[in-house]
Design an enzyme around this catalytic site. Structure first.
Site, PDB file in Angstrom:
ATOM      1  N   ARG A 166      21.216 -10.386  39.410  1.00  0.00           N
ATOM      2  CA  ARG A 166      22.662  -9.619  39.479  1.00  0.00           C
ATOM      3  C   ARG A 166      22.698  -8.943  40.853  1.00  0.00           C
ATOM      4  O   ARG A 166      21.454  -8.521  41.584  1.00  0.00           O
ATOM      5  CB  ARG A 166      22.330  -8.278  38.454  1.00  0.00           C
ATOM      6  CG  ARG A 166      22.835  -7.182  38.798  1.00  0.00           C
ATOM      7  CD  ARG A 166      24.363  -7.170  37.929  1.00  0.00           C
ATOM      8  NE  ARG A 166      25.196  -6.115  37.993  1.00  0.00           N
ATOM      9  CZ  ARG A 166      26.209  -5.914  37.553  1.00  0.00           C
ATOM     10  NH1 ARG A 166      26.897  -6.987  37.506  1.00  0.00           N
ATOM     11  NH2 ARG A 166      26.906  -4.761  37.738  1.00  0.00           N
ATOM     12  N   GLU A 207       1.746  -0.011  10.240  1.00  0.00           N
ATOM     13  CA  GLU A 207       0.303  -0.335  10.219  1.00  0.00           C
ATOM     14  C   GLU A 207      -0.316   1.081  10.575  1.00  0.00           C
ATOM     15  O   GLU A 207      -1.458   0.764  11.378  1.00  0.00           O
ATOM     16  CB  GLU A 207      -0.057  -1.708  10.757  1.00  0.00           C
ATOM     17  CG  GLU A 207       0.363  -2.792   9.993  1.00  0.00           C
ATOM     18  CD  GLU A 207      -0.160  -4.120  10.212  1.00  0.00           C
ATOM     19  OE1 GLU A 207      -1.305  -4.157  10.328  1.00  0.00           O
ATOM     20  OE2 GLU A 207       0.593  -5.050   9.911  1.00  0.00           O
ATOM     21  N   LEU A 212       0.732  -1.180  -0.040  1.00  0.00           N
ATOM     22  CA  LEU A 212      -0.034   0.059   0.095  1.00  0.00           C
ATOM     23  C   LEU A 212       0.875   1.280   0.083  1.00  0.00           C
ATOM     24  O   LEU A 212       0.831   2.100  -0.843  1.00  0.00           O
ATOM     25  CB  LEU A 212      -1.026  -0.035   1.298  1.00  0.00           C
ATOM     26  CG  LEU A 212      -1.685   1.276   1.655  1.00  0.00           C
ATOM     27  CD1 LEU A 212      -2.715   1.286   0.172  1.00  0.00           C
ATOM     28  CD2 LEU A 212      -2.370   0.924   2.813  1.00  0.00           C
ATOM     29  N   SER A 229       1.168   6.006  15.788  1.00  0.00           N
ATOM     30  CA  SER A 229       0.229   6.319  17.245  1.00  0.00           C
ATOM     31  C   SER A 229      -0.777   7.481  16.626  1.00  0.00           C
ATOM     32  O   SER A 229      -1.898   7.542  17.189  1.00  0.00           O
ATOM     33  CB  SER A 229       0.861   6.703  18.090  1.00  0.00           C
ATOM     34  OG  SER A 229       1.681   5.407  18.574  1.00  0.00           O
ATOM     35  N   GLU A 230      -0.140   8.411  15.889  1.00  0.00           N
ATOM     36  CA  GLU A 230      -0.906   9.717  15.392  1.00  0.00           C
ATOM     37  C   GLU A 230      -2.134   9.303  14.688  1.00  0.00           C
ATOM     38  O   GLU A 230      -3.386   9.738  14.892  1.00  0.00           O
ATOM     39  CB  GLU A 230      -0.192  10.620  14.768  1.00  0.00           C
ATOM     40  CG  GLU A 230       1.024  11.387  15.674  1.00  0.00           C
ATOM     41  CD  GLU A 230       1.998  10.442  16.173  1.00  0.00           C
ATOM     42  OE1 GLU A 230       2.323   9.429  15.352  1.00  0.00           O
ATOM     43  OE2 GLU A 230       2.513  10.603  17.436  1.00  0.00           O
TER      44      GLU A 230
HETATM   45  N1  CAA Z   1     -13.028  -0.445   7.111  1.00  0.00           N
HETATM   46  C1  CAA Z   1     -13.665  -0.179   5.932  1.00  0.00           C
HETATM   47  N2  CAA Z   1     -14.017   0.916   5.308  1.00  0.00           N
HETATM   48  C2  CAA Z   1     -13.166   1.931   5.976  1.00  0.00           C
HETATM   49  C3  CAA Z   1     -12.473   1.872   7.102  1.00  0.00           C
HETATM   50  C4  CAA Z   1     -12.468   0.699   7.831  1.00  0.00           C
HETATM   51  N3  CAA Z   1     -11.913   0.468   9.053  1.00  0.00           N
HETATM   52  N4  CAA Z   1     -12.094   3.331   7.382  1.00  0.00           N
HETATM   53  C5  CAA Z   1     -12.715   4.016   6.681  1.00  0.00           C
HETATM   54  N5  CAA Z   1     -13.351   3.181   5.666  1.00  0.00           N
HETATM   55  C6  CAA Z   1     -14.101   3.767   4.442  1.00  0.00           C
HETATM   56  C7  CAA Z   1     -14.598   5.112   4.995  1.00  0.00           C
HETATM   57  O1  CAA Z   1     -16.092   4.844   5.071  1.00  0.00           O
HETATM   58  C8  CAA Z   1     -14.826   6.047   3.416  1.00  0.00           C
HETATM   59  O2  CAA Z   1     -15.825   5.392   2.588  1.00  0.00           O
HETATM   60  P1  CAA Z   1     -16.480   6.152   1.648  1.00  0.00           P
HETATM   61  O3  CAA Z   1     -15.617   6.604   0.442  1.00  0.00           O
HETATM   62  O4  CAA Z   1     -17.716   5.512   1.048  1.00  0.00           O
HETATM   63  O5  CAA Z   1     -17.170   7.487   2.282  1.00  0.00           O
HETATM   64  C9  CAA Z   1     -13.235   5.515   2.939  1.00  0.00           C
HETATM   65  O6  CAA Z   1     -12.864   4.272   3.475  1.00  0.00           O
HETATM   66  C10 CAA Z   1     -12.455   6.472   2.978  1.00  0.00           C
HETATM   67  O7  CAA Z   1     -12.242   6.583   4.250  1.00  0.00           O
HETATM   68  P2  CAA Z   1     -11.666   8.148   4.895  1.00  0.00           P
HETATM   69  O8  CAA Z   1     -12.131   9.062   4.370  1.00  0.00           O
HETATM   70  O9  CAA Z   1     -11.766   8.058   6.572  1.00  0.00           O
HETATM   71  O10 CAA Z   1      -9.993   7.973   4.669  1.00  0.00           O
HETATM   72  P3  CAA Z   1      -8.927   8.945   5.078  1.00  0.00           P
HETATM   73  O11 CAA Z   1      -8.065   9.286   3.873  1.00  0.00           O
HETATM   74  O12 CAA Z   1      -9.366  10.179   5.818  1.00  0.00           O
HETATM   75  O13 CAA Z   1      -7.907   8.069   5.852  1.00  0.00           O
HETATM   76  C11 CAA Z   1      -6.816   6.961   7.589  1.00  0.00           C
HETATM   77  C12 CAA Z   1      -8.128   7.197   6.956  1.00  0.00           C
HETATM   78  C13 CAA Z   1      -7.281   6.137   8.892  1.00  0.00           C
HETATM   79  C14 CAA Z   1      -6.067   8.141   7.907  1.00  0.00           C
HETATM   80  C15 CAA Z   1      -5.996   5.863   6.533  1.00  0.00           C
HETATM   81  O14 CAA Z   1      -5.354   6.641   5.523  1.00  0.00           O
HETATM   82  C16 CAA Z   1      -5.023   5.312   7.496  1.00  0.00           C
HETATM   83  O15 CAA Z   1      -5.129   4.439   8.075  1.00  0.00           O
HETATM   84  N6  CAA Z   1      -3.863   5.742   7.167  1.00  0.00           N
HETATM   85  C17 CAA Z   1      -2.813   4.917   7.653  1.00  0.00           C
HETATM   86  C18 CAA Z   1      -2.052   4.109   6.580  1.00  0.00           C
HETATM   87  C19 CAA Z   1      -1.316   2.780   7.140  1.00  0.00           C
HETATM   88  O16 CAA Z   1      -1.795   2.254   8.423  1.00  0.00           O
HETATM   89  N7  CAA Z   1      -0.565   2.364   6.540  1.00  0.00           N
HETATM   90  C20 CAA Z   1       0.104   0.898   6.920  1.00  0.00           C
HETATM   91  C21 CAA Z   1       0.667   0.570   5.868  1.00  0.00           C
HETATM   92  S1  CAA Z   1       0.801  -1.450   5.961  1.00  0.00           S
HETATM   93  C22 CAA Z   1       2.125  -1.865   6.796  1.00  0.00           C
HETATM   94  O17 CAA Z   1       2.762  -1.074   7.455  1.00  0.00           O
HETATM   95  C23 CAA Z   1       2.368  -3.194   6.863  1.00  0.00           C
HETATM   96  C24 CAA Z   1       3.707  -3.667   7.419  1.00  0.00           C
HETATM   97  O18 CAA Z   1       4.654  -3.173   7.184  1.00  0.00           O
HETATM   98  C25 CAA Z   1       3.646  -4.360   8.578  1.00  0.00           C
END
Ligand code: CAA
Length: 380
Positions: free
Chosen positions: A268, A363, A125, A366-367
């Site tokens: 210790r 994933e 992602l 914290s913010e």
């Molecule tokens: N489940 C299903 N749908 C969801 C949802 C959820 N938990 N949360 C939101 N949605 C839906 C919303 O209802 C919205 O739907 P509509 O388009 O129909 O309105 C859509 O998804 C978009 O939601 P938001 O408008 O709330 O989205 P946003 O752009 O404001 O972002 C966010 C929300 C929570 C900040 C998100 O971008 C986020 O979680 N960011 C962090 C990214 C992340 O965690 N990356 C991790 C990378 S993977 C990784 O780290 C793996 C590894 O290496 C171990």
């Protein structure tokens, strides 16, 4: 603590514990410091049914309930967090979305070998310019006959170098912003799938973190996961489960620290007695234990709620937020109890301290967890 667990869950914990003591503990430190990917151990996890732990047996998994899976994640991470992250990515970020959103054909072709541990998966992602703001990804997928052509770059992809299958998120309709993102199951042997830079990291040195480059990477249309333009929701729904796994990883790291600190404090001696006899050390141990149990309860609550099929976005964010921040506080105290010895590589708390750090970042930082929790509190 753990009185709410069934006999079967306690037995699974015992089984994993004897595996980690025998097979993981003797190698974790050496392999981690050498930056070695634990290929053999990952295969062993597959044989034990832990690479598709909560996937039903008809799709190659073990059919565990989520709480049991979370217990196994804690046990593995308690000994080596690198092995924990390899496992949680395959389970929560790859097997889970294919099981939830995949077609029957996709489940047979991709999920069965992934869940058995015959193949490994990654979740692509994040991009160089889209981390927390995951909806801003720029990788494009253009329809071309019976296929899509993928172009773009992914960054910080756990398992990226070793994976056979990647779940890749890409924009299919640029006029719709995050509502124009789709998810694809991509075989990493496909032409145009290029492994780029491998990151050198502060911690989790046994797990690989890769850049993935897509240059006209051709993906058959039948590999679209879920509906076209529904990919962002799939990504976020998937992260709800992933965040519970990372919370369990953080609890495991902290528990590993606590156990090492207790053993060291008993052994210790300073000022003529074991340092465990000093109240300053006792209070640190007491705080560590209390915080670990609080994080564990939040994590178990989230797993149990998701198992029931209820919405878990807020609970998963709470568990991940608290457990990851807690693991950093506990690891700090762990080193403090070890004193100077805690700072050298011969003792495990140095590794726990470095590994704890990532849990507040990946994933969702914290913010981001606080943002998710606050949005749920404030929505009417
Ligand atoms: N489940 C299903 N749908 C969801 C949802 C959820 N938990 N949360 C939101 N949605 C839906 C919303 O209802 C919205 O739907 P509509 O388009 O129909 O309105 C859509 O998804 C978009 O939601 P938001 O408008 O709330 O989205 P946003 O752009 O404001 O972002 C966010 C929300 C929570 C900040 C998100 O971008 C986020 O979680 N960011 C962090 C990214 C992340 O965690 N990356 C991790 C990378 S993977 C990784 O780290 C793996 C590894 O290496 C171990």
């Amino acid at each position: 603590m753990n009185t709410h667990l069934t006999q079967e869950q306690k037995m699974v914990v015992q089984m994993i514990r004897s595996f980690t003591e025998k097979e993981v503990a003797p190698h974790a430190s050496v392999m981690d410091h050498a930056g070695e990917f634990p290929e053999v151990l990952v295969k062993q996890l597959g044989k034990m049914g832990l690479m598709g732990a909560f996937i039903p047996p008809e799709y190659g998994g073990s059919g565990m309930d989520l709480l049991t899976y979370i217990l196994t994640m804690e046990e593995i991470s308690k000994v080596w967090a690198s092995l924990g992250v390899i496992m949680t990515v395959n389970n929560s970020l790859v097997c889970d979305p294919i099981f939830r959103f995949g077609t029957e054909d996709q489940k047979k072709r991709f999920l069965v070998p992934l869940a058995k541990g015959d193949t490994l998966g990654c979740y692509a992602l994040t991009e160089p310019a889209a981390g927390s703001d995951a909806g801003a990804i720029a990788t494009r997928a253009r329809a071309d006959g019976d296929t899509y052509l993928l172009n773009g770059t992914k960054r910080f992809i756990t398992n990226g170098k070793h994976a056979n299958v990647a779940i890749v998120y890409a924009v299919t309709d640029s006029s719709r912003g995050k509502q124009g993102i789709s998810a694809f199951i991509v075989e990493t042997a496909s032409p145009g799938f290029i492994i780029g830079k491998l990151e050198e990291k502060l911690g989790l040195c046994g797990s690989d973190t890769a850049e993935l480059i897509f240059e006209d990477c051709r993906v058959p249309k039948e590999n679209l996961l879920g509906e076209e333009n529904e990919g962002f929701k799939i990504a976020l729904a998937t992260l709800d489960g992933g965040r519970i796994g990372i919370a369990a990883q953080a609890v495991g790291i902290a528990q590993g620290c606590l156990e090492a600190a207790i053993a060291y404090a008993r052994e210790r001696r300073q000022f003529g007695k074991p340092i465990a006899a000093f109240q300053s050390v006792q209070w640190m141990l007491a705080d560590m234990k209390t915080e670990i149990d609080a994080a564990r309860l939040l994590t178990h609550r989230a797993a149990w709620t998701r198992q029931k099929g209820e919405a878990v976005t807020k609970m998963a964010a709470q568990a991940k937020l608290y457990a990851s921040e807690m693991a950093n506080r506990v690891a700090y105290k762990g080193i403090q109890i070890f004193g100077g010895y805690g700072y050298i590589k011969e003792f495990p708390v140095e590794r726990f301290f470095r590994d704890a750090r990532i849990t507040t970042l990946y994933e969702g930082t914290s913010e981001i967890q606080r943002m998710v929790i606050a949005r749920h509190l404030l929505q009417s």
